[in-house]
Design a protein around this motif. Structure first.
Motif, PDB file in Angstrom:
ATOM      1  N   ASN A  92      -1.787   8.213 -11.716  1.00  0.00           N
ATOM      2  CA  ASN A  92      -1.808   9.061 -10.517  1.00  0.00           C
ATOM      3  C   ASN A  92      -2.125  10.512 -10.871  1.00  0.00           C
ATOM      4  N   TRP A  93      -1.929  11.401  -9.923  1.00  0.00           N
ATOM      5  CA  TRP A  93      -2.351  12.801 -10.043  1.00  0.00           C
ATOM      6  C   TRP A  93      -3.850  12.863 -10.348  1.00  0.00           C
ATOM      7  N   ALA A  94      -4.628  12.100  -9.569  1.00  0.00           N
ATOM      8  CA  ALA A  94      -6.059  11.997  -9.846  1.00  0.00           C
ATOM      9  C   ALA A  94      -6.877  12.101  -8.567  1.00  0.00           C
ATOM     10  N   TYR A  95      -8.135  12.358  -8.743  1.00  0.00           N
ATOM     11  CA  TYR A  95      -9.113  12.411  -7.665  1.00  0.00           C
ATOM     12  C   TYR A  95      -9.217  11.018  -7.035  1.00  0.00           C
ATOM     13  N   GLY A  96      -8.999  10.928  -5.718  1.00  0.00           N
ATOM     14  CA  GLY A  96      -9.116   9.661  -5.003  1.00  0.00           C
ATOM     15  C   GLY A  96      -7.796   9.031  -4.639  1.00  0.00           C
ATOM     16  N   ASP A  97      -6.678   9.561  -5.152  1.00  0.00           N
ATOM     17  CA  ASP A  97      -5.371   9.007  -4.817  1.00  0.00           C
ATOM     18  C   ASP A  97      -4.844   9.583  -3.502  1.00  0.00           C
TER      19      ASP A  97
ATOM     20  N   PRO B 286      16.305  -0.444  13.306  1.00  0.00           N
ATOM     21  CA  PRO B 286      15.132  -0.505  14.190  1.00  0.00           C
ATOM     22  C   PRO B 286      13.839  -0.564  13.397  1.00  0.00           C
ATOM     23  N   ARG B 287      12.778  -0.932  14.075  1.00  0.00           N
ATOM     24  CA  ARG B 287      11.470  -0.959  13.452  1.00  0.00           C
ATOM     25  C   ARG B 287      11.101   0.443  12.968  1.00  0.00           C
ATOM     26  N   GLU B 288      10.141   0.490  12.059  1.00  0.00           N
ATOM     27  CA  GLU B 288       9.736   1.759  11.472  1.00  0.00           C
ATOM     28  C   GLU B 288       8.219   1.835  11.420  1.00  0.00           C
ATOM     29  N   LEU B 289       7.705   2.980  11.042  1.00  0.00           N
ATOM     30  CA  LEU B 289       6.271   3.160  10.884  1.00  0.00           C
ATOM     31  C   LEU B 289       5.861   2.786   9.468  1.00  0.00           C
ATOM     32  N   SER B 290       4.735   2.097   9.358  1.00  0.00           N
ATOM     33  CA  SER B 290       4.130   1.840   8.053  1.00  0.00           C
ATOM     34  C   SER B 290       2.810   2.593   7.953  1.00  0.00           C
ATOM     35  N   LEU B 291       2.632   3.242   6.808  1.00  0.00           N
ATOM     36  CA  LEU B 291       1.394   3.917   6.449  1.00  0.00           C
ATOM     37  C   LEU B 291       0.948   3.327   5.113  1.00  0.00           C
ATOM     38  N   TYR B 292      -0.333   3.435   4.801  1.00  0.00           N
ATOM     39  CA  TYR B 292      -0.876   2.816   3.599  1.00  0.00           C
ATOM     40  C   TYR B 292      -1.744   3.847   2.879  1.00  0.00           C
ATOM     41  N   ALA B 293      -1.580   3.932   1.556  1.00  0.00           N
ATOM     42  CA  ALA B 293      -2.307   4.945   0.797  1.00  0.00           C
ATOM     43  C   ALA B 293      -2.839   4.366  -0.500  1.00  0.00           C
ATOM     44  N   THR B 294      -3.993   4.858  -0.915  1.00  0.00           N
ATOM     45  CA  THR B 294      -4.636   4.407  -2.150  1.00  0.00           C
ATOM     46  C   THR B 294      -3.927   4.971  -3.375  1.00  0.00           C
ATOM     47  N   GLU B 295      -4.029   4.249  -4.466  1.00  0.00           N
ATOM     48  CA  GLU B 295      -3.589   4.747  -5.767  1.00  0.00           C
ATOM     49  C   GLU B 295      -4.377   4.042  -6.860  1.00  0.00           C
ATOM     50  N   SER B 296      -4.242   4.542  -8.080  1.00  0.00           N
ATOM     51  CA  SER B 296      -4.985   4.059  -9.254  1.00  0.00           C
ATOM     52  C   SER B 296      -6.492   4.019  -8.994  1.00  0.00           C
ATOM     53  N   TYR B 297      -6.973   4.981  -8.198  1.00  0.00           N
ATOM     54  CA  TYR B 297      -8.392   5.042  -7.849  1.00  0.00           C
ATOM     55  C   TYR B 297      -9.212   5.391  -9.084  1.00  0.00           C
ATOM     56  N   TRP B 298     -10.307   4.687  -9.235  1.00  0.00           N
ATOM     57  CA  TRP B 298     -11.268   4.966 -10.298  1.00  0.00           C
ATOM     58  C   TRP B 298     -10.664   4.771 -11.693  1.00  0.00           C
TER      59      TRP B 298
END
Length: 502
Positions: A346-351, A369-381
């Motif tokens: 991590n700590w990289a361009y594209g994460d 109660p239900r919650e919000l889910s968000l999705y994020a990239t990692e280990s890019y490139w």
């Protein structure tokens, strides 16, 4: 966002400010949900009350882009719930840095698809639509123009033709192309020519139907010497029909520096569609230094820099912003999703490119109660794949107004509401509380609705009614009032006047 509201301001109610607010007329709320993510309703904060942004909590990896047609450059995810099914679309791409310098891209970018029944466990179905290396046994949903950032949505526009129930936008040679589908799987161009031209489009571009303003709205990437001194920024355009668009305007920010912004991820907040929320990616080139050398995977970082210096020394993270007109945004300058504790890649361009759109999922805690889910990239490139991690947060929980146990107060502008009761999305400690006073526009407590008449509100809930001892707020519907909140070791996320009680 006016920064005075982000400090623990000690306020005195200035009569001139109250008079000017009254001259502007009361804020008409109806019975819609209002997030306390900006100062739209707020006249003043005092004592220890201050705005606070909250950060998503990391959960599990939901996808590893390790198929032969995917790879280390996979990203630009789109996620939305479609009835009982959660749908996901993303670019599938791979790139390697060559030891001698330069970048090798072994296969063309394609658009891929996954689905889920809970937003947590995802499947890459075998669609049988497009051939890759002699086989159609894959989850490729589109190839060719537009694959770079193929970004679909389900169109809720009244009268939308059945064969255009799903639409998408994607960048290809010549501009931004539009797509249509009857089922979200089988796609075709909505017209031969691009739907928009003249801008850079070199990131994830998106389009959606704005049900509040009855128009399509696009958010795209461009460069501007005049507005952004040559750095990357975000424009928006509108359309009545998805095919013809106004000239795109640069987004404007209330109190934020000029920064490199990649994706934008703007969307109407699904529980309060009059409010836009956005999660742009901030791109920062830090330069080489001892701290840069100490970041994870320095060998690969230097290898990427052999192709282009910025590939190795740039860092990306997600921001948060809101708007009430889609053009003027209050952007938090602090990171919403920073790179986090240092790990292998991590700590990289594209994460930390966040996927477009939020979805509700079940909580990992029984009975919560239900919650919000968000999705994020990692280990890019890095290596042969990139990964997508799920994050969660409280529903409506992007920003709250918090106060310590010693106390803090919120005073709203004059407002007009509909309904018979007031409900709060809030949290307190066991010793904390919230009390609400209803005032006349000139600041006088109304009979039976003064602070001492309000029962303490305490706990942690998404929609808790406020109760006064002998009076109710319902008879004041349609009349201008102010609300005074007194918080002790508490945070307030959102409020709503309920049309049918509460």
């Amino acid at each position: 966002m006016r920064r005075v509201l982000f400090a623990a301001t000690v306020g005195v109610l200035a009569m001139s400010a109250m008079a000017s607010a009254q001259d502007a007329g009361p804020v008409s709320l109806g019975s819609r949900l209002e997030l306390l993510a900006d100062d739209y309703l707020i006249e003043n904060l005092s004592g220890g009350a201050a705005f606070r942004m909250h950060h998503p909590v990391p959960r599990e990896i939901v996808l590893d882009h390790n198929e032969p047609w995917e790879g280390s450059g996979s990203g630009y995810h789109t996620v939305f719930q479609d009835g009982p099914l959660y749908r996901m679309y993303y670019k599938a791409w791979h790139l390697d840095v060559l030891p001698a310098g330069g970048v090798n891209i072994p296969h063309d970018t394609v658009a891929a698809y996954a689905h889920s029944t809970d937003g947590i466990h995802w499947v890459k179905p075998h669609l049988g639509l497009f051939e890759y290396e002699g086989s159609k046994d894959n989850n490729i949903v589109w190839v060719g123009k537009g694959s770079h950032d193929f970004t679909p949505f389900k169109d809720p526009r009244p009268g939308c033709p059945p064969d255009e129930l799903y639409k998408a936008a994607g960048y290809g040679e010549g501009g931004l192309y539009g797509f249509k589908s009857a089922d979200g799987i089988h796609w075709s161009f909505i017209q031969d020519a691009p739907i928009m031209t003249g801008y850079a489009f070199d990131t994830q571009n998106l389009v959606f139907w704005d049900e509040v303003r009855n128009e399509y709205r696009a958010y795209i990437r461009d460069f501007s010497q005049q507005n952004y001194q040559g750095v990357r920024g975000i424009r928006t355009a509108i359309s009545p029909d998805f095919r013809t668009w106004t000239e795109a305007q640069w987004l404007e920010y209330a109190d934020s520096p000029v920064e490199q912004l990649y994706t934008n991820q703007v969307q109407p907040y699904y529980r309060a569609p009059h409010l836009f929320v956005g999660f742009p990616t901030r791109y920062v080139e830090r330069g080489w230094s001892p701290s840069m050398e100490a970041l994870p995977n320095p060998e690969h970082r230097h290898l990427r820099s052999s192709a282009s210096d910025r590939y190795g020394m740039a860092i990306s993270e997600a921001l948060f912003m809101t708007s009430r007109d889609g053009l003027h945004f209050n952007r938090w300058n602090e990171a919403f999703l920073p790179p986090g504790i240092e790990r292998a890649d991590n700590w990289a361009y594209g994460d930390h490119y966040l996927a477009w759109q939020l979805v509700e999922t079940e909580s990992c805690m029984d009975g919560a109660p239900r919650e919000l889910s968000l999705y994020a990239t990692e280990s890019y490139w890095t290596g042969n794949s990139s990964r997508l991690r799920r994050y969660t947060m409280r529903i409506d929980g992007f920003v709250s107004i918090d106060a310590p146990l010693s106390g803090g107060e919120i005073l709203t502008k004059p407002l007009v509401f509909e309904g018979t009761g007031l409900a709060l999305n809030f949290a307190t400690s066991a010793a904390g509380s919230i009390r609400v006073e209803v005032q006349s526009p000139d600041g006088q407590p109304l009979p039976g609705l003064a602070l001492d008449d309000c029962h303490d509100v305490f706990g942690d809930a998404l929609a808790r009614p406020v109760v006064w001892k002998e009076a109710a707020i319902g008879p004041l519907a349609g009349q201008p009032v102010r609300l005074r909140f007194v918080l002790r070791d508490a945070r307030l996320y959102a409020l709503q006047f309920r049309a049918n009680g509460g």
